[in-house]
Scaffold this motif. Structure first.
Motif, short mmCIF file in Angstrom:
data_model
loop_
_atom_site.label_atom_id
_atom_site.label_comp_id
_atom_site.label_asym_id
_atom_site.label_seq_id
_atom_site.Cartn_x
_atom_site.Cartn_y
_atom_site.Cartn_z
N LYS A 51 0.83 -1.21 0.00
CA LYS A 51 0.00 0.00 0.00
C LYS A 51 0.86 1.26 0.00
O LYS A 51 0.57 2.22 -0.69
CB LYS A 51 -0.93 0.01 1.20
CG LYS A 51 -2.05 -0.98 1.12
CD LYS A 51 -2.94 -0.87 2.34
CE LYS A 51 -4.05 -1.90 2.30
NZ LYS A 51 -4.89 -1.82 3.51
N SER A 52 1.94 1.24 0.78
CA SER A 52 2.81 2.42 0.81
C SER A 52 3.53 2.60 -0.52
O SER A 52 3.75 3.72 -0.96
CB SER A 52 3.80 2.35 1.97
OG SER A 52 4.70 1.31 1.82
N MET A 53 3.86 1.48 -1.19
CA MET A 53 4.49 1.60 -2.51
C MET A 53 3.51 2.19 -3.53
O MET A 53 3.91 2.97 -4.39
CB MET A 53 4.98 0.23 -2.97
CG MET A 53 6.21 -0.25 -2.24
SD MET A 53 6.69 -1.93 -2.64
CE MET A 53 7.16 -1.76 -4.34
N LEU A 54 2.24 1.84 -3.40
CA LEU A 54 1.22 2.42 -4.28
C LEU A 54 1.10 3.93 -4.03
O LEU A 54 1.03 4.72 -4.98
CB LEU A 54 -0.12 1.72 -4.07
CG LEU A 54 -1.25 2.15 -4.98
CD1 LEU A 54 -0.91 1.86 -6.44
CD2 LEU A 54 -2.54 1.43 -4.59
N VAL A 78 8.98 4.94 -4.61
CA VAL A 78 8.63 3.52 -4.51
C VAL A 78 9.77 2.76 -3.83
O VAL A 78 9.53 1.89 -2.99
CB VAL A 78 8.29 2.94 -5.90
CG1 VAL A 78 8.18 1.43 -5.85
CG2 VAL A 78 7.01 3.56 -6.44
N LEU A 79 11.00 3.09 -4.15
CA LEU A 79 12.15 2.45 -3.50
C LEU A 79 12.16 2.74 -2.00
O LEU A 79 12.37 1.84 -1.19
CB LEU A 79 13.45 2.91 -4.15
CG LEU A 79 14.74 2.34 -3.56
CD1 LEU A 79 14.80 0.83 -3.79
CD2 LEU A 79 15.95 3.02 -4.18
N VAL A 83 11.76 -0.17 1.04
CA VAL A 83 12.80 -0.42 2.04
C VAL A 83 12.36 -0.02 3.45
O VAL A 83 12.87 -0.56 4.43
CB VAL A 83 14.09 0.34 1.63
CG1 VAL A 83 15.14 0.31 2.71
CG2 VAL A 83 14.62 -0.22 0.33
N ARG A 84 11.40 0.87 3.56
CA ARG A 84 11.02 1.48 4.84
C ARG A 84 10.72 0.47 5.95
O ARG A 84 11.32 0.54 7.03
CB ARG A 84 9.82 2.40 4.63
CG ARG A 84 9.35 3.06 5.88
CD ARG A 84 8.12 3.93 5.62
NE ARG A 84 7.56 4.37 6.87
CZ ARG A 84 6.61 3.71 7.53
NH1 ARG A 84 6.11 2.60 7.04
NH2 ARG A 84 6.15 4.17 8.66
N ASN A 85 9.83 -0.46 5.73
CA ASN A 85 9.45 -1.40 6.80
C ASN A 85 10.60 -2.31 7.20
O ASN A 85 10.76 -2.63 8.37
CB ASN A 85 8.22 -2.21 6.40
CG ASN A 85 6.95 -1.38 6.49
OD1 ASN A 85 6.94 -0.30 7.08
ND2 ASN A 85 5.87 -1.88 5.91
N LEU A 121 18.59 9.52 2.49
CA LEU A 121 19.79 9.31 1.68
C LEU A 121 19.51 8.33 0.54
O LEU A 121 19.93 8.56 -0.60
CB LEU A 121 20.93 8.80 2.56
CG LEU A 121 22.26 8.56 1.86
CD1 LEU A 121 22.84 9.88 1.35
CD2 LEU A 121 23.24 7.89 2.80
N LEU A 122 18.79 7.27 0.81
CA LEU A 122 18.42 6.31 -0.22
C LEU A 122 17.57 6.97 -1.30
O LEU A 122 17.82 6.81 -2.50
CB LEU A 122 17.66 5.14 0.41
CG LEU A 122 17.12 4.11 -0.56
CD1 LEU A 122 18.27 3.26 -1.11
CD2 LEU A 122 16.08 3.24 0.11
#
Length: 165
Positions: A51-54, A78-79, A83-85, A121-122
């Protein structure tokens, strides 16, 4: 609906701030903070990655349209969401985070700075490397990554400091 409404308002507000105000900041050709990242950093821990990527795709796509950047914001957002979770699990595995949100007040300065630094940074590395799509001017790209990471972090920390008051 009451739980979703604040996120919708924050999404629209941060998007408008980014597109109308912060995209027009180009201090010395290097500094261009990306305040819209607050939205992704403030998502609940339990929010699913898909959902967060969407949402990252949607936010990045709209910023790309207004900035005329052909998908670099979309990819970087999206990247970051992908990676967040995993980063939260790695960083806070030893901490006892009972709350569903990571805020400056709940986790402390050091842990919050580590949390946002890596993600920003990412995001910026992906954004500027794709934008340049070359190692020809690596020094300039590296300088933009560092300066914009610091400026975005400072703005987000100011926002968190004000919000915690």
């Amino acid at each position: 609906m009451r739980e979703v409404l604040p996120y919708i308002l924050r999404f629209v507000t941060l998007l408008l701030l980014q597109v109308l105000l912060f995209n027009n900041i180009d201090f010395l050709g290097y500094v261009n903070p990306y305040i819209y990242l607050i939205f992704f950093l403030d998502l609940p821990i339990s929010y699913k990655t898909s959902k967060s990527m969407l949402l990252g795709f949607l936010m990045g796509f709209i910023v790309d349209i207004f900035a005329n950047t052909m998908g670099v914001h979309t990819f970087a957002c999206v990247l970051l969401c992908f990676v967040r979770n995993a980063w939260i699990r790695m960083l806070f595995s030893s901490l006892n985070v009972q709350q569903d949100k990571l805020t400056l007040q709940r986790v402390g300065w050091i842990d919050y700075i580590k949390y946002i630094f890596v993600l920003i940074l990412l995001h910026h590395t992906a954004l500027y490397m794709l934008e340049a799509f070359s190692f020809y001017a690596f020094g300039v790209v590296f300088l933009r990554i560092v300066i914009n990471t610091v400026s975005t972090m400072l703005l987000i920390l100011c926002y968190e400091f004000i919000r915690s008051r």
